[in-house]
Design a protein around this motif. Structure first.
Motif, mmCIF file in Angstrom:
data_model
loop_
_atom_site.group_PDB
_atom_site.id
_atom_site.type_symbol
_atom_site.label_atom_id
_atom_site.label_comp_id
_atom_site.label_asym_id
_atom_site.label_seq_id
_atom_site.Cartn_x
_atom_site.Cartn_y
_atom_site.Cartn_z
ATOM 1 N N ARG B 26 41.641 45.048 49.710
ATOM 2 C CA ARG B 26 40.510 44.206 48.629
ATOM 3 C C ARG B 26 40.500 43.459 47.803
ATOM 4 O O ARG B 26 41.154 43.951 47.097
ATOM 5 C CB ARG B 26 39.103 45.181 48.845
ATOM 6 N N LEU B 27 40.277 42.382 47.253
ATOM 7 C CA LEU B 27 40.198 41.585 45.876
ATOM 8 C C LEU B 27 39.272 41.771 45.212
ATOM 9 O O LEU B 27 38.377 41.480 45.881
ATOM 10 C CB LEU B 27 40.594 39.732 46.580
ATOM 11 N N ALA B 28 39.545 42.840 44.269
ATOM 12 C CA ALA B 28 38.244 43.666 42.913
ATOM 13 C C ALA B 28 38.070 42.251 42.379
ATOM 14 O O ALA B 28 36.961 41.870 41.998
ATOM 15 C CB ALA B 28 38.923 44.815 43.396
ATOM 16 N N VAL B 29 38.745 42.076 41.700
ATOM 17 C CA VAL B 29 38.492 41.332 40.869
ATOM 18 C C VAL B 29 40.241 40.058 40.039
ATOM 19 O O VAL B 29 41.262 40.653 40.107
ATOM 20 C CB VAL B 29 38.784 42.782 39.350
ATOM 21 N N ILE B 30 39.210 39.230 39.907
ATOM 22 C CA ILE B 30 39.869 38.577 39.236
ATOM 23 C C ILE B 30 40.020 37.465 37.720
ATOM 24 O O ILE B 30 38.946 37.714 37.352
ATOM 25 C CB ILE B 30 39.836 36.789 40.265
ATOM 26 N N TYR B 31 41.776 37.466 36.920
ATOM 27 C CA TYR B 31 41.615 37.000 35.594
ATOM 28 C C TYR B 31 42.453 35.357 36.072
ATOM 29 O O TYR B 31 43.039 35.053 36.995
ATOM 30 C CB TYR B 31 41.978 37.985 35.227
ATOM 31 N N ASP B 32 41.769 33.996 35.665
ATOM 32 C CA ASP B 32 42.594 33.046 35.286
ATOM 33 C C ASP B 32 42.378 32.742 33.789
ATOM 34 O O ASP B 32 40.794 32.666 34.088
ATOM 35 C CB ASP B 32 42.464 32.503 36.863
ATOM 36 N N PRO B 33 42.851 32.528 32.773
ATOM 37 C CA PRO B 33 42.829 31.744 31.218
ATOM 38 C C PRO B 33 41.738 30.357 31.732
ATOM 39 O O PRO B 33 40.776 30.427 30.999
ATOM 40 C CB PRO B 33 44.263 31.037 30.932
ATOM 41 N N VAL B 34 41.749 29.773 32.734
ATOM 42 C CA VAL B 34 40.980 29.122 33.141
ATOM 43 C C VAL B 34 39.690 29.054 33.804
ATOM 44 O O VAL B 34 39.690 29.746 35.126
ATOM 45 C CB VAL B 34 41.551 28.224 33.708
#
Lengths: 340, 340, 340, 340
Positions: B26-34
């Motif tokens: 499960r992909l719970a959380v995503i971070y990207d500088p953009v």
């Protein structure tokens, strides 16, 4: 029907005798230092036996000379044959050393050298010749990478190793010529690596049994040659030419179109053609036919003593590179390499 | 179901997002500088967006961390992620320079390095993995020659070239890792040749677009790696492993089993699989599954930050060899090469 | 996101559940007469369970209906589903007998029949679909011969044989549809031969395990279908289309591009894809995607209940031909064949 | 060295002359009704010319007789040659009609018939012979399906069609013999279908240009033969033998191992071998060698006049089946078929 004098009635002499017949020429006279060998072959073919090489070359029924004696006699016989003024085909190599190859060209001269057909027969293999035609015909655009793989089914007898000249001169010589025939330019550097991983005994005799050579052409094309003295699945002979517009691959031909599908063999093809007489047998007849055509038309030989010298030069440079652990920058066939 | 924090929502982030789902995690959380990139991907998947990488890694629903940001951020994020104590998978390369890779290992330590999964996904390609299993299972006896061919369909944009690190670090890095994975021993020397034959502009920018590398293993096995930045027939990815008992070849798979037979196409197969997502797409999901298995079993990662360092070291050595025109004898990842 | 009602949670129901997800649709509600089967699947997917088929079809979140229950229930469920006015996809076969297939079409009418997607999934196999596109695109000119080979890895359990309807209705039904899809014309005659050479027990049960069918098209094209209930090297699924300008061949795809070269295996490729889920797995998702596209665009279904009737008709005719030992001249799906 | 009398100096006579030489026998004397044809061939080979067939057969230097005249003269020349007591090889077909084939066997007797070598040369093709050996050696277990595909590159001249005897007798005759040679049992039924889809003119002349034949063996094995009078990619000659333990496939061999990889040709192999002299050329020499071996050992011929009769019988039955639109149950070579 052109009459031929054949010097040498050993294994390669017999190959050329068959090729002469298959090419529709007449084998008129045979010489071999071992007279019974000459007599046996002559009897089978219906040819004369000459007591000396000079007699064979001078024979009135011999319009051309084919040299298939042991490698160390090639240079002197080529010189002698050129003096008769008759067309000459010499089995590869031109000489058993680079020094000897230089002496040959120096003695007969550049012009005559280009009239001596040198028997790099693999050039006339149907697959390899098709690849070469595809490359020269522009099918793959500009050539960028060339990979030549030559693996023998089994290593030579250990007794042969010390007098073979080493893998680069004895085995890779074909591939150096093929690389030159495909690229049609000379190379600027050679880097060779080798190891005796098949049989350490070969290493103790000062030779290698696996080798990789990288050559750079002036235009940036990169040639890789891979050799192995043993191959479990037979005589592995492939060429891959990669260029700006695609790739051509001369793959190992098969004994037939048979394919087997079982639980263990889900599509196994027929074995590849066995050792050189099965794989390259037809190329010897094609070679003789081309030689006869060039004789008839008075043309320069498309593969000649000059090519023999250049292949010997590359083999020498590779030997030096491998021994000295460095890239050799190539300056020409007069280059000296120090201790090799 | 394992929850994952994904750092990076660009091209590779999206590849890993799909792989995480295909692997049943499960992909719970995503971070990207953009941030909009993170939001768009999160919306499509049904995941949260974290304002910082630290927040994503610290998220309570994140049992593990996947790093798929730009290469120059990998080292710092790996260090940070290791500190959270959560399992980490980092997309290749480990670092954008050998110095940075050394710093990473030095900071986290050898033991932790072996627990960071490094995403050399080609190891998990079905054909390449079968080849590796065949070699390790003894099917070809002792390995004597390994030939890895990697050719991209088309060169990168010129603007990318100066910041790519050069062909050896940017493209051949996969092949260095593959060679190590197949041989399971380190190498004693590297010799690299290259040229900018596809586009002289690439040469003017200090890079090459065709390359050949030869590496010798301690036991005499010879590895050849061939790269080209352009290939007219697609994404050419082949491996040939030759040994004392035979050869295995991981050939390019085809888009289907279709063959065409016409006057011009006497048996033309379907095209090979297109660029890396078609060819290697499945391998990303296989990679995530293996990562999750190792996490579950508390195992060392089979391909880890230490492997990332070693691949970077070989790339550095090859770059030095090519620039300096000499064979580099390898002493270990702390080796210095002078000006590269 | 389109919501789907799935009828049937057995093997084919699970195949369709996976295909619905892979196609990016949402599986909203599941019905199966065996409630625990429905519940297990629903739990895995995150869907509701409906107590009856009617409830599932009527569910507000179900925009479309997929029927994957046992074959003998297809006709009644198709009729019921058509009455809801929602789009319907029915797994093949349309019916367990020709009479039932006729009743289905008669009840819903020709127009509605063309709006029921019938799940002949092999049409969407990448290789077979490419072959069909090549034929329809004129690559082989006018089609003259079509040869379809379908061989299962192993025969069905003997207990299944009496209720299978026989080889032509149970196994060759796919090939009859494929022949129609490729030729895009109906046939004028069918001649069938069969034997129970794999297992005489199958013969004693009144069925065959090897069969050959020849069908003539009105324009003289000749179709040959070969079936076998057992194949030692796996799931052998090939199509050869031969025409005035050449041939296309949809050959068995391989598990990978691996090839093995040893003394015993001089070039053995990787095994062919295993049984139908490995070979045709992707085609189920492609089928759902196409169904959803047709629903969205309000198009007639490209393979529909009418095609289901015609395949059943050809299977019936082949069964009659084989039993009666004569060529059957085809007049249309209302044709009676006497005792079959 | 065995001396041979050759009857016929046309196309097939020249093929046999070359085969005799390649097999290491001596072509002593040649007869042809067109004397200049005999003289031209004799001059090229260094043989005598005989004024009549009887003179050629009686020649003291002729140890054996090869018949390669036009088909309608075969029976009378076989009878005459058998009377000389010398070994006889007769080019296929044995006779131009079934009635004539029966007359031949009746006249010379069954025992003598088995001593007349009948030139079904395809039995000696390397691929086909390997397939036969694999089947007989048990590699595929019990044979269940046999599929023989024979397609000529281009149709015969229309003028030839009326006197050809029709496709089954003229072209498929080879395949009937091949089926018998592989199965080593006789057949119980023949069903033939044909159409004139290549050229309606062929249909107007009462012949067909595409055909499919199904034959059942007593044990339930099913044979399918596919013929076409035109093939855009060359001389398509394949055999597939499928059995309980697997399959063997004799595929079309290629002109070389060359493969081309470009955007349009992603792996195109070299063309298949061209028309029959390129594809089957070697098989004629193999045939002569086998004939000479049998003569030397006093053995029955492995393919003989009896086989010629049986092939003619199957061709007659197939012709009848196709014309009458029914399956023919086979009772033996004396069977009458009504109007064919």
């Amino acid at each position: 029907m052109t009459g031929m004098a054949l010097l040498g009635a050993g294994r390669m002499g017999q190959v050329h005798a068959a090729a002469i017949q298959a090419a529709g020429a007449r084998l008129a006279v045979i010489y071999d230092p071992v007279t019974p060998a000459a007599e046996a072959l002559a009897a089978r073919i219906g040819a004369k036996v000459a007591p000396t090489a000079a007699d064979a070359m001078a024979d009135a029924q011999a319009d051309a000379v084919v040299i298939a004696t042991s490698s160390d006699t090639h240079v002197d016989l080529v010189i002698e044959a050129v003096r008769t003024g008759k067309p000459v085909l010499c089995e590869k190599p031109l000489a058993s050393s680079l020094a000897d190859a230089r002496r040959c060209i120096a003695t007969i001269g550049e012009a005559a050298a280009r009239k001596v057909f040198l028997g790099f027969n693999r050039r006339f293999d149907r697959g390899h010749a098709s690849l070469r035609a595809a490359v020269h015909g522009g099918q793959i655009g500009r050539l960028e990478q060339l990979i030549i793989t030559s693996r023998d089914p089994f290593p030579p007898p250990l007794a042969y190793v010390p007098r073979s000249g080493g893998l680069f001169r004895d085995m890779m010589i074909h591939d150096f010529d093929m690389a030159r025939a495909i690229l049609r330019q000379e190379f600027v550097s050679v880097t060779a690596h080798g190891s005796s991983i098949i049989d350490p005994e070969i290493g103790r005799l000062g030779d290698i049994d696996n080798a990789s050579v990288t050559m750079l052409a002036a235009d940036g094309a990169i040639v890789t040659i891979l050799n192995a003295r043993r191959c479990a699945f037979g005589f592995d002979q492939r060429i891959e030419a990669f260029g700006s517009a695609g790739m051509v691959l001369s793959d190992n031909p098969r004994q037939s179109g048979l394919k087997r599908f079982t639980a263990d063999h889900p599509g196994t093809p027929a074995p590849i053609l066995e050792f050189f007489m099965e794989r390259y047998g037809d190329s010897y007849a094609a070679e003789i036919r081309l030689f006869l055509e060039c004789v008839r038309d008075g043309r320069e030989m498309p593969v000649n003593a000059r090519d023999g010298l250049m292949a010997a030069y590359l083999a020498e440079a590779a030997t030096a590179s491998c021994k000295q652990g460095r890239t050799i920058h190539l300056t020409g066939p007069d280059q000296e390499f120090g201790d090799v």
